[in-house]
Scaffold this motif. Sequence first.
Motif, mmCIF file in Angstrom:
data_model
loop_
_atom_site.group_PDB
_atom_site.id
_atom_site.type_symbol
_atom_site.label_atom_id
_atom_site.label_comp_id
_atom_site.label_asym_id
_atom_site.label_seq_id
_atom_site.Cartn_x
_atom_site.Cartn_y
_atom_site.Cartn_z
ATOM 1 N N CYS A 1 0.794 -1.275 0.007
ATOM 2 C CA CYS A 1 0.120 0.000 0.003
ATOM 3 C C CYS A 1 0.901 1.182 -0.062
ATOM 4 O O CYS A 1 1.725 1.354 0.869
ATOM 5 C CB CYS A 1 -0.990 0.029 1.204
ATOM 6 S SG CYS A 1 -1.949 1.296 1.232
ATOM 7 N N PRO A 2 0.704 2.194 -0.844
ATOM 8 C CA PRO A 2 1.327 3.539 -0.931
ATOM 9 C C PRO A 2 1.115 4.333 0.364
ATOM 10 O O PRO A 2 1.947 5.232 0.673
ATOM 11 C CB PRO A 2 1.145 3.987 -2.136
ATOM 12 C CG PRO A 2 -0.205 3.401 -2.761
ATOM 13 C CD PRO A 2 -0.215 2.231 -2.191
ATOM 14 N N ARG A 3 0.068 4.056 0.998
ATOM 15 C CA ARG A 3 -0.287 4.935 2.050
ATOM 16 C C ARG A 3 0.349 4.404 3.544
ATOM 17 O O ARG A 3 0.819 5.405 4.235
ATOM 18 C CB ARG A 3 -1.846 4.955 2.460
ATOM 19 C CG ARG A 3 -2.328 5.811 1.064
ATOM 20 C CD ARG A 3 -3.778 5.822 1.172
ATOM 21 N NE ARG A 3 -4.111 7.224 1.963
ATOM 22 C CZ ARG A 3 -5.383 7.517 2.389
ATOM 23 N NH1 ARG A 3 -6.225 6.402 2.494
ATOM 24 N NH2 ARG A 3 -5.568 8.502 2.807
ATOM 25 N N CYS A 4 0.184 3.218 3.500
ATOM 26 C CA CYS A 4 0.485 2.651 5.175
ATOM 27 C C CYS A 4 1.656 1.844 4.849
ATOM 28 O O CYS A 4 2.093 1.191 6.068
ATOM 29 C CB CYS A 4 -0.712 2.191 5.842
ATOM 30 S SG CYS A 4 -1.087 0.575 4.935
ATOM 31 N N ALA A 5 2.072 1.295 3.720
ATOM 32 C CA ALA A 5 3.098 0.169 3.588
ATOM 33 C C ALA A 5 2.528 -1.008 3.892
ATOM 34 O O ALA A 5 3.574 -2.066 4.082
ATOM 35 C CB ALA A 5 4.627 0.566 4.182
#
Length: 115
Positions: A35-39
Amino acid sequence: MPPAKTSFVCLPCRASYKQPHPTPARNAGSDQRVCPRCAGTLIHVGSAFAPPPRRDSEGWRVLSLLLHAGIHFHKSCCAGPGYRPRTLREVRERMTYARRTGEPIARALVRPELP
């Protein structure tokens, strides 16, 4: 021609991303999407997926229950993924039916109508 894309979901972020299909030639563990937001790890949900709005907490809870039961949103030959419950009430009814009859939960959740 660009590669076909499919949907991946991050449940904690309530976000959906379109990315190229996972390749079967690769090792299953090496094709993890992040996920690019939370990894966190993205979950492959299928190409016939329409995400609920980010503010719809009930819709995301239902989606989480479906994914944890092993139900995804892959297209069939000529149609979409088939019936999927959209409310917690529908999920509860189908889970109660599954417990009562002994039918597997995954099969009861995708049943369009209860007898």
